[in-house]
Scaffold this motif. Structure first.
Motif, PDB file in Angstrom:
ATOM      1  N   ILE A  34       0.831  -1.203   0.000  1.00  0.00           N
ATOM      2  CA  ILE A  34       0.000   0.000   0.000  1.00  0.00           C
ATOM      3  C   ILE A  34       0.869   1.258   0.000  1.00  0.00           C
ATOM      4  O   ILE A  34       0.558   2.258  -0.655  1.00  0.00           O
ATOM      5  CB  ILE A  34      -0.945  -0.013   1.215  1.00  0.00           C
ATOM      6  CG1 ILE A  34      -1.955  -1.150   1.064  1.00  0.00           C
ATOM      7  CG2 ILE A  34      -1.672   1.323   1.369  1.00  0.00           C
ATOM      8  CD1 ILE A  34      -2.760  -1.423   2.315  1.00  0.00           C
ATOM      9  N   GLY A  54      -0.264   2.983  -3.124  1.00  0.00           N
ATOM     10  CA  GLY A  54      -1.448   3.710  -2.691  1.00  0.00           C
ATOM     11  C   GLY A  54      -2.658   2.797  -2.572  1.00  0.00           C
ATOM     12  O   GLY A  54      -2.530   1.612  -2.247  1.00  0.00           O
ATOM     13  N   LYS A  55      -3.847   3.328  -2.867  1.00  0.00           N
ATOM     14  CA  LYS A  55      -5.075   2.549  -2.724  1.00  0.00           C
ATOM     15  C   LYS A  55      -5.068   1.305  -3.595  1.00  0.00           C
ATOM     16  O   LYS A  55      -5.653   0.278  -3.234  1.00  0.00           O
ATOM     17  CB  LYS A  55      -6.288   3.418  -3.065  1.00  0.00           C
ATOM     18  CG  LYS A  55      -6.572   4.506  -2.039  1.00  0.00           C
ATOM     19  CD  LYS A  55      -7.820   5.281  -2.414  1.00  0.00           C
ATOM     20  CE  LYS A  55      -8.134   6.352  -1.373  1.00  0.00           C
ATOM     21  NZ  LYS A  55      -9.352   7.129  -1.732  1.00  0.00           N
ATOM     22  N   TYR A  96      -4.128  -2.262  -2.191  1.00  0.00           N
ATOM     23  CA  TYR A  96      -5.052  -3.213  -1.581  1.00  0.00           C
ATOM     24  C   TYR A  96      -5.438  -4.302  -2.581  1.00  0.00           C
ATOM     25  O   TYR A  96      -5.395  -5.499  -2.273  1.00  0.00           O
ATOM     26  CB  TYR A  96      -6.323  -2.502  -1.103  1.00  0.00           C
ATOM     27  CG  TYR A  96      -6.134  -1.609   0.100  1.00  0.00           C
ATOM     28  CD1 TYR A  96      -6.157  -2.148   1.387  1.00  0.00           C
ATOM     29  CD2 TYR A  96      -5.956  -0.234  -0.047  1.00  0.00           C
ATOM     30  CE1 TYR A  96      -5.999  -1.325   2.503  1.00  0.00           C
ATOM     31  CE2 TYR A  96      -5.797   0.591   1.062  1.00  0.00           C
ATOM     32  CZ  TYR A  96      -5.817   0.038   2.336  1.00  0.00           C
ATOM     33  OH  TYR A  96      -5.661   0.841   3.434  1.00  0.00           O
TER      34      TYR A  96
END
Length: 351
Positions: free
Chosen positions: A207, A211-212, A215
Motif C-alpha cells: 500500500i 497507494g489505494k 489493496y
C-alpha cells in the motif's frame, strides 16, 4: 463458485488485415506506423518475433523489421468484426463486460461445466468470423485474464482454485494486471521480479508503494479478486487525434486538420446519441510538452466556432507535432439548457 471467462481476440487488427487479404497471412503485418511520426497500433505474431509491439514508433519498427508490411488502421472495419464476435459471445451470458474491440469478460457461473462452453465459443468465433481468440477460465477476473495471456495465440487455459498459487508464483511480476514498466522498475529496486518475490512484501508495504491500488494488488497476487462484471461502461469522453508527419507552424494548417477531427468527433457522438457540453483542444509541441484548453456550453452551439476560439488561443511558433479534439461532459436528457462561457487558461494534460 464463480466462473469467469476472459476472451481476447489474437492480434486483432492485424488478424483482420490477414483475414481480408490472404496474401498477408504468415507475414509480419504492422498496423499503423506508416508515417515517420506514426506509432504501431498492433502487429501480427510474425512481426512480434522481431520485437515489434503496440505504441512503438513506426521508424523503430522499420529498423527492427525492414521487410515488415505496414498497413493503415481501418477502424470501421475492426468495429464490424468486433460486432460479429460480440453477437456470438452474448449468446452465452447476459452478464458480460466488453473491453475495447477485442476483449470481453463473461460470467458463465450458470453453466454446470464451463469448459465445454469455452471450447464451443472458441470454435464458433473461428468458424463464423475467421478469427482466433485466446480464452482464460477461472474463478475471478484477474485470474481469467492471466489465463488468457499464458499461451497465446489461439489458447484455452483454465486456472482452478487449487492450482492458482502454484501458477501465480512462477509468473513474472508484470503478469499482474496494473503492473507496468515503471512499477516493474520500482519493484526491481527491491529485487522483486516474480509474483513469488512479491509475496515477501507485507500488505502495508504494498500500500505504501502503490497507494489505494495496493489493496487490490496485494489480493490479486494471492489469487483473490472480488470485482464484479461491469455491464454498462459510461462513456466519459470521445476524442480524435493525429500526429503530423512534419512539425506544423501555421495556424491555418492546424485549423484545417483540427476541423477534420472535429467532424469525425461530431459523427461519433451523434452515432451514440450523446450530447456533449465541453470541447477540448490538446496541442503537443515539438519538445513533447502538452497543453489543453476547453470551452463548455449549455445550449445549442456551433462547435466549429468554439474550436476556432480554442485554436486562436494557442501559439504555434515553436512547432506542433500532434493535435487532439475531445468531447466530454455529456448532458443528461433532463438537464436544463443555458450557456456559459469559460475563460481560457493553460491546463497541464497530466494534472
Amino acid at each position: 463458485m464463480r466462473k469467469i471467462l476472459h476472451m481476447d481476440l489474437d492480434a486483432f487488427f492485424a488478424s483482420v488485415e490477414q483475414l481480408d487479404n490472404p496474401e498477408l497471412r504468415g507475414k509480419p503485418v504492422i498496423v499503423g506506423g506508416r508515417e515517420n511520426r506514426g506509432v504501431v497500433s498492433t502487429c501480427s505474431y510474425e512481426a512480434r518475433a522481431f520485437g515489434i509491439h503496440s505504441a512503438m514508433p513506426g521508424a523503430v519498427a522499420r529498423r527492427k523489421c525492414p521487410h515488415g508490411i505496414f498497413v493503415p488502421v481501418r477502424y470501421e472495419r475492426y468495429k464490424e468484426k468486433s460486432a460479429e464476435v460480440r453477437e456470438i459471445y452474448t449468446n452465452y451470458s447476459d452478464q458480460y463486460e466488453t473491453l475495447g474491440l477485442d476483449e470481453a469478460y463473461l460470467d458463465v457461473s450458470h453453466f454446470a461445466d464451463a469448459v465445454p462452453i469455452a471450447k464451443e465459443l472458441k470454435q464458433r468465433v473461428k468458424q463464423e468470423t475467421g478469427l482466433t481468440c485466446s480464452i482464460g477460465l477461472s474463478y475471478n477476473k484477474s485470474l481469467a485474464k492471466i489465463a488468457s495471456d499464458l499461451r497465446k495465440p489461439d489458447a484455452l487455459v483454465i486456472i482452478r482454485p487449487e492450482e492458482a498459487l502454484s501458477i501465480l508464483e512462477n509468473l513474472p511480476i508484470g503478469a499482474l494486471h496494473g503492473i507496468g514498466k515503471k512499477s516493474k522498475e520500482k519493484l526491481a529496486q527491491k529485487e522483486i521480479y516474480t509474483v513469488k518475490d512479491f509475496w515477501n512484501l507485507s500488505r502495508d508495504e504494498v500500500i505504501q508503494m502503490f497507494g489505494k491500488f495496493g489493496y487490490d494488488l496485494y489480493d490479486r497476487a494471492r489469487g483473490e479478486d472480488k470485482r464484479e462484471i461491469v455491464m454498462d461502461r459510461t462513456v466519459r469522453s470521445i476524442s480524435r487525434e493525429t500526429t503530423f508527419p512534419i512539425d506544423i507552424y501555421d495556424r491555418n494548417d492546424v485549423a484545417s486538420l483540427a476541423k477534420e477531427l472535429l467532424e469525425e468527433g461530431i459523427q461519433a457522438v451523434e452515432k451514440k446519441n450523446l450530447k456533449p457540453r465541453t470541447l477540448s483542444l490538446k496541442i503537443r509541441y515539438t519538445d513533447f510538452t502538452t497543453h489543453s484548453k476547453q470551452r463548455t456550453a449549455y445550449d445549442e452551439v456551433d462547435w466549429f466556432v468554439l474550436l476556432d476560439d480554442l485554436i486562436d488561443s494557442f501559439d504555434y511558433t515553436s512547432g506542433i507535432r500532434l493535435i487532439s479534439v475531445r468531447f466530454s461532459n455529456f448532458m443528461e436528457e433532463t438537464d436544463g439548457s443555458h450557456y456559459q462561457q469559460l475563460s481560457l487558461s493553460w491546463e497541464d494534460e497530466n494534472r
